[in-house]
Motif scaffolding. Structure first.
Motif, mmCIF file in Angstrom:
data_model
loop_
_atom_site.group_PDB
_atom_site.id
_atom_site.type_symbol
_atom_site.label_atom_id
_atom_site.label_comp_id
_atom_site.label_asym_id
_atom_site.label_seq_id
_atom_site.Cartn_x
_atom_site.Cartn_y
_atom_site.Cartn_z
ATOM 1 N N GLU A 65 0.827 -1.206 0.000
ATOM 2 C CA GLU A 65 0.000 0.000 0.000
ATOM 3 C C GLU A 65 0.859 1.254 0.000
ATOM 4 O OE1 GLU A 65 -2.766 2.729 -0.174
ATOM 5 O OE2 GLU A 65 -3.347 0.608 -0.183
ATOM 6 N N GLU A 72 1.543 6.033 -7.392
ATOM 7 C CA GLU A 72 0.363 6.762 -7.884
ATOM 8 C C GLU A 72 0.580 8.268 -7.804
ATOM 9 O OE1 GLU A 72 -3.230 3.610 -6.741
ATOM 10 O OE2 GLU A 72 -2.483 5.015 -5.244
ATOM 11 N N ARG A 88 -2.242 -1.560 -8.061
ATOM 12 C CA ARG A 88 -3.358 -1.331 -7.141
ATOM 13 C C ARG A 88 -4.424 -2.429 -7.326
ATOM 14 N NH1 ARG A 88 -4.226 0.993 -2.600
ATOM 15 N NH2 ARG A 88 -3.111 2.879 -3.314
ATOM 16 N N GLU A 92 -5.737 -4.939 -4.397
ATOM 17 C CA GLU A 92 -7.138 -5.020 -3.973
ATOM 18 C C GLU A 92 -7.705 -6.425 -4.193
ATOM 19 O OE1 GLU A 92 -8.432 -2.801 -2.200
ATOM 20 O OE2 GLU A 92 -6.880 -1.298 -2.536
ATOM 21 N N LYS A 95 -6.405 -8.552 -1.416
ATOM 22 C CA LYS A 95 -7.097 -8.233 -0.166
ATOM 23 C C LYS A 95 -8.479 -8.864 -0.122
ATOM 24 C CE LYS A 95 -6.753 -3.897 1.227
ATOM 25 N NZ LYS A 95 -6.691 -2.430 1.121
ATOM 26 N N GLY A 101 -10.804 -6.863 1.549
ATOM 27 C CA GLY A 101 -11.059 -5.815 0.568
ATOM 28 C C GLY A 101 -12.537 -5.624 0.286
ATOM 29 N N SER A 102 -12.806 -4.770 -0.696
ATOM 30 C CA SER A 102 -14.195 -4.456 -1.052
ATOM 31 C C SER A 102 -14.310 -4.171 -2.538
ATOM 32 C CB SER A 102 -14.690 -3.236 -0.263
ATOM 33 O OG SER A 102 -14.010 -2.072 -0.705
ATOM 34 N N ASP A 103 -15.519 -4.322 -3.041
ATOM 35 C CA ASP A 103 -15.783 -3.995 -4.447
ATOM 36 C C ASP A 103 -15.480 -2.533 -4.749
ATOM 37 O OD1 ASP A 103 -16.468 -6.443 -5.417
ATOM 38 O OD2 ASP A 103 -18.636 -6.136 -5.355
ATOM 39 N N ALA A 104 -15.835 -1.667 -3.823
ATOM 40 C CA ALA A 104 -15.641 -0.234 -4.062
ATOM 41 C C ALA A 104 -14.170 0.082 -4.294
ATOM 42 C CB ALA A 104 -16.174 0.564 -2.871
ATOM 43 N N SER A 105 -13.282 -0.536 -3.506
ATOM 44 C CA SER A 105 -11.848 -0.300 -3.678
ATOM 45 C C SER A 105 -11.350 -0.913 -4.979
ATOM 46 C CB SER A 105 -11.077 -0.891 -2.496
ATOM 47 O OG SER A 105 -11.427 -0.227 -1.297
ATOM 48 N N LEU A 106 -11.904 -2.045 -5.343
ATOM 49 C CA LEU A 106 -11.487 -2.727 -6.567
ATOM 50 C C LEU A 106 -11.885 -1.937 -7.810
ATOM 51 C CD1 LEU A 106 -10.146 -5.482 -7.235
ATOM 52 C CD2 LEU A 106 -12.444 -6.372 -7.580
ATOM 53 N N VAL A 108 -11.912 1.181 -8.314
ATOM 54 C CA VAL A 108 -11.081 2.368 -8.587
ATOM 55 C C VAL A 108 -10.003 2.069 -9.626
ATOM 56 C CG1 VAL A 108 -9.494 4.050 -7.592
ATOM 57 C CG2 VAL A 108 -11.575 3.392 -6.343
#
Length: 424
Positions: A65, A72, A88, A92, A95, A101-106, A108
């Motif tokens: 991270e 970035e 990234r 994700e 994770k 992890g989460s879908d929202a982070s993926l 991006v």
């Protein structure tokens, strides 16, 4: 059309992801054989990117991270933005695989990658598909439809994708688009020698009817019985079309009787309710002969229990009315000499009710010739009488003469029935 599983996706993403070769600018021309795209990176990006790769290989998410964030922040070119987003994405995905992890982070890095010219063409479709998956789980139906369509346009294939595209379009209100995609699904399965499942047709019928799109619902009702013309399905189709509240068409009793006649001819009347409702409507229309025929058939087949008070009462009323009418031969003579076709039409209904279809056919034709009748109604019933008498070609001609709605669609169902009668 179930919810996608994050863990399974993460595994698939990592298995299918392009390997990354992090190279400094000077190495771009030297190493043409490196896996993945040849990238020109500044020292400010190359160093943290290399460190991120090492950390990812060791599953050190915290170190990865930190390094990815540095890459970035320093990225200024498409090459540098690509390597940063790809790293990234890998982080994700890992994770998510570790339930962190989460879908929202993926989403991006995926959104960055599908618009970056450095992303390999082979990955564009897959990344759009995963964005469609994420949008579907978030109930963003319009977004899902766009991503799935982009994945499809990029040549990506997945056994679930086209059906997901159908569902997302339908849920977003694009029924025409959903219908087009479902036609593709069915055509592809047929071409592959497969039998498309009934659920595909039922899905489109349900969605179209839910959105009150009568024309599309009607079209899928016909497709359904073309593919699966069972007695049960014919009853479901006829009921959905016009025998239930909220159906495709709002019909009067006469039009409903014409649908019940289709079910009776196809031996698709299901239960006591069907027989007794049919008989009641026929009686209300002044056709006690048909009411009696239907009740008698229902009782003989066991669909109407002998203990049914409503059936017994209706049969008694029908017999009384028939007795009051007397012989039909006198009505037939008067109908043939009448100034208009009204008496001929009603007498034809009576003969149809008794099963004398040849006489019914002749009188329906007389009614049309003399005029002053509802031509669409008479042509519908002429077609029905011809169908009952076994003259399919003549029946089709009569049904095709029906032009006004809702009778044109009703007659269309009868034509469909002639081509695909109930089986099994």
């Amino acid at each position: 059309m179930k919810r996608f599983t994050n863990a399974l996706f993460a595994a698939a993403l990592l298995a299918g992801g392009a390997s990354l070769a992090v190279q400094p600018a000077a190495a771009k021309e030297k190493d043409k054989k490196a896996d993945g795209p040849a990238l020109k990176l500044s020292k400010e990006v190359q160093a943290p990117a290399a460190a991120a790769q090492t950390a990812l290989a060791a599953n050190d998410f915290a170190a990865a991270e930190t390094s990815i964030a540095q890459a970035e922040a320093a990225a200024k070119t498409d090459d540098e933005r690509y390597i940063s987003a790809a790293l990234r994405l890998n982080l994700e995905a890992k994770k998510i695989g570790a339930n962190q992890g989460s879908d929202a982070s993926l989403a991006v890095p995926l959104k960055v990658l599908v618009t970056n010219p450095k992303t390999p063409a082979a990955d564009i479709g897959r990344y759009n598909y995963e964005l469609g998956r994420i949008a579907t789980n978030a109930k963003d139906n319009a977004g899902a439809a766009q991503y799935f369509a982009a994945a499809q346009a990029a040549g990506y294939t997945n056994p679930n994708m086209t059906l997901q595209l159908v569902k997302s379009k339908a849920d977003a209100g694009d029924l025409a688009g959903a219908s087009t995609e479902m036609d593709k699904v069915i055509a592809a399965q047929v071409a592959a020698g497969q039998k498309p499942g009934e659920d595909l047709y039922r899905f489109m019928i349900a969605k179209s009817n839910q959105k009150r799109n009568g024309a599309l619902t009607y079209a899928w009702l016909k497709k359904y019985v073309e593919a699966y013309p069972t007695a049960k399905n014919w009853r479901d189709v006829v009921t959905t079309f016009g025998l239930t509240s909220g159906g495709v068409a709002t019909l009067d009793k006469g039009q409903k009787v014409d649908l019940f006649r289709l079910l009776r001819h196809g031996k698709a009347l299901a239960d006591q309710y069907d027989y007794e409702m049919y008989a009641q409507f026929a009686f209300d229309l002044g056709i006690p002969w048909e009411a009696k025929t239907v009740l008698t058939q229902g009782t003989s087949t066991g669909k109407i229990p002998s203990s049914s008070a409503s059936a017994s009462g209706l049969l008694a009323a029908s017999n009384k009315s028939i007795g009051n009418e007397g012989s039909l031969s006198g009505l037939e003579t008067r109908a043939n000499t009448a100034a208009n076709g009204k008496l001929a039409a009603s007498t034809a209904d009576a003969f149809f009710g008794t099963g004398e279809y040849a006489k019914a056919v002749a009188l329906y034709r007389t009614a049309l010739q003399k005029g002053q009748v509802d031509a669409d109604a008479v042509n519908t019933r002429l077609g029905i009488a011809l169908a009952y008498s076994g003259d399919k070609a003549g029946a089709r001609t009569a049904f095709e003469a029906v032009k006004g709605q809702p009778r044109a669609d009703l007659a269309g169902l009868w034509i469909e029935y002639l081509d695909h009668p109930p089986v099994g």
